[in-house]
Write an enzyme that holds these catalytic residues in place. Structure first.
Site, PDB file in Angstrom:
ATOM      1  N   ASN A   1      -3.182   3.329   4.553  1.00 22.32           N
ATOM      2  CA  ASN A   1      -3.394   1.133   5.386  1.00 22.32           C
ATOM      3  C   ASN A   1      -5.222   1.121   5.335  1.00 22.32           C
ATOM      4  O   ASN A   1      -5.731   2.660   5.606  1.00 22.32           O
ATOM      5  CB  ASN A   1      -3.441   1.929   6.929  1.00 22.32           C
ATOM      6  N   GLU A   2      -5.436  -0.227   5.508  1.00 23.85           N
ATOM      7  CA  GLU A   2      -6.294  -0.510   5.177  1.00 23.85           C
ATOM      8  C   GLU A   2      -6.543  -1.534   6.346  1.00 23.85           C
ATOM      9  O   GLU A   2      -5.377  -2.151   6.757  1.00 23.85           O
ATOM     10  CB  GLU A   2      -7.071  -1.081   3.713  1.00 23.85           C
ATOM     11  N   ASP A   3      -8.048  -1.871   6.768  1.00 22.02           N
ATOM     12  CA  ASP A   3      -8.431  -2.791   7.924  1.00 22.02           C
ATOM     13  C   ASP A   3      -9.708  -2.797   7.709  1.00 22.02           C
ATOM     14  O   ASP A   3     -10.984  -2.120   7.158  1.00 22.02           O
ATOM     15  CB  ASP A   3      -7.951  -2.476   8.942  1.00 22.02           C
TER      16      ASP A   3
ATOM     17  N   SER B   1       0.883  -1.019  -0.128  1.00 14.61           N
ATOM     18  CA  SER B   1       0.330  -0.556  -0.023  1.00 14.61           C
ATOM     19  C   SER B   1       0.847   1.358   0.083  1.00 14.61           C
ATOM     20  O   SER B   1       1.151   2.041   1.227  1.00 14.61           O
ATOM     21  CB  SER B   1      -0.760   0.323   1.434  1.00 14.61           C
TER      22      SER B   1
END
Length: 330
Positions: free
Chosen positions: A199-201, A87
């Site tokens: 940042n991914e969640d 990312s």
């Protein structure tokens, strides 16, 4: 922090976007065998939630249908083949809505931070709502509704069947509970020193008894975790981030239904018609969205449904969404 390495030359969005015009007139392309005008790419952002009845489907097909509805809701990235990437958006990339065709909410104002992210070396980093960048991508790629709308509403969606590289994470699961996703973009203080960071969640939280206030508290805690992750990654690479855009959303999934939530940053090459007549591609780096829309004869898109449902399909109890740092329909 030790001294930070710099790469040859200064980062210049005008130069980068000049090399990010794709081979297609009316649709955006990808970065795989792209036939673009150079080595550049454009990064968009999307947060979405989707839901489907589990009747007649197993878990795998539930995930397919609900995930596909995520790609349809809000900013349209449907009918594409995602290739998931780590990312970063770096020296050959520009961020749509920030570096090129800037959103007025970012370009002309200083949004109130959601919070300040502490770091061990340097001042706290403002964490701003990601909403303006989500809306910027929406105005570029369009919506499901705009694909069939008036010519002034049509935009530049990805080419159907495109191999689309994207920073991507998702959460999915059966109800009852809240499906959620979170997305952040950390922008370097000096863009010539490396890559800005996604940042991914995503995941499932709570059950039928969980209050919306508890969901919002959970999303807030999640964004703080994302901020801590960003600081740690900056230390890993000896780079310094000066600004973070962040947001999260959650959808209640009742019993008998299945939900999906996605957070993604697609890497694109621009449709040739995104450059207004008489403009050079480099001029996109000096324009804001209203000027760009005026030059193309476009009007701002109307709001679209926060969740896509086929005609006649109704969710028991209605659609319940809560969000932080973004609108439900971003």
């Amino acid at each position: 922090m030790s001294s930070i390495a710099r790469y040859d030359g200064e980062y210049d969005p005008a130069v980068v976007v000049s090399g990010a015009i794709g081979p297609y007139a009316a649709v955006c392309g990808g970065t795989v065998g792209n036939g673009a005008s150079g080595n550049g790419y454009v990064t968009g952002l999307k947060l979405a939630v989707g839901i489907t009845s589990a009747a007649g489907l197993d878990e795998g097909t539930c995930r397919i249908v609900s995930g596909d509805r995520c790609r349809v809701a809000g900013t349209y990235i449907g009918q594409t083949n995602f290739l998931i990437a780590t990312s970063y958006t770096g020296l050959d990339g520009v961020i749509w809505g920030l570096d090129v065709v800037a959103e007025p909410a970012i370009n002309n104002t200083v949004p109130q931070p959601l919070f300040l992210q502490n770091q061990p070396d340097g001042p706290p980093i403002p964490v701003l709502p990601i909403e303006p960048l989500l809306q910027a991508s929406r105005q570029l790629l369009g919506t499901r509704e705009s694909r069939d709308g008036h010519v002034q509403e049509q935009r530049f969606p990805p080419r159907p069947g495109l191999q689309l590289v994207a920073a991507y994470k998702s959460g999915a699961g059966y109800g009852p509970g809240w499906i959620w996703s979170a997305l952040a973009l950390a922008v370097l203080v000096d863009r010539s020193t490396g890559s800005s960071l996604f940042n991914e969640d995503g995941g499932m939280f709570g059950d039928a008894q969980t209050k919306e206030t508890d969901v919002r508290s959970f999303l807030q805690q999640t964004l703080h975790c994302v901020g801590n992750s960003i600081v740690a990654c900056g230390q890993n690479h000896n780079v310094r981030y000066g600004l973070i855009f962040a947001g999260a959303k959650a959808l209640y999934v009742p019993e008998g239904y299945y939900g999906c939530a996605i957070a993604c940053g697609p890497y694109l090459t621009l449709a040739q018609r995104t450059v207004p007549p008489g403009w050079s591609a480099a001029r996109l780096a000096k324009a804001d969205r209203p000027k760009w829309e005026t030059a193309l004869g476009l009007v701002p898109l109307a709001r679209s449904p926060a969740v896509y449902l086929p005609p006649g399909e109704v969710i028991p109890g209605g659609i319940r969404i809560t969000s932080l740092g973004c609108a439900p329909d971003a």
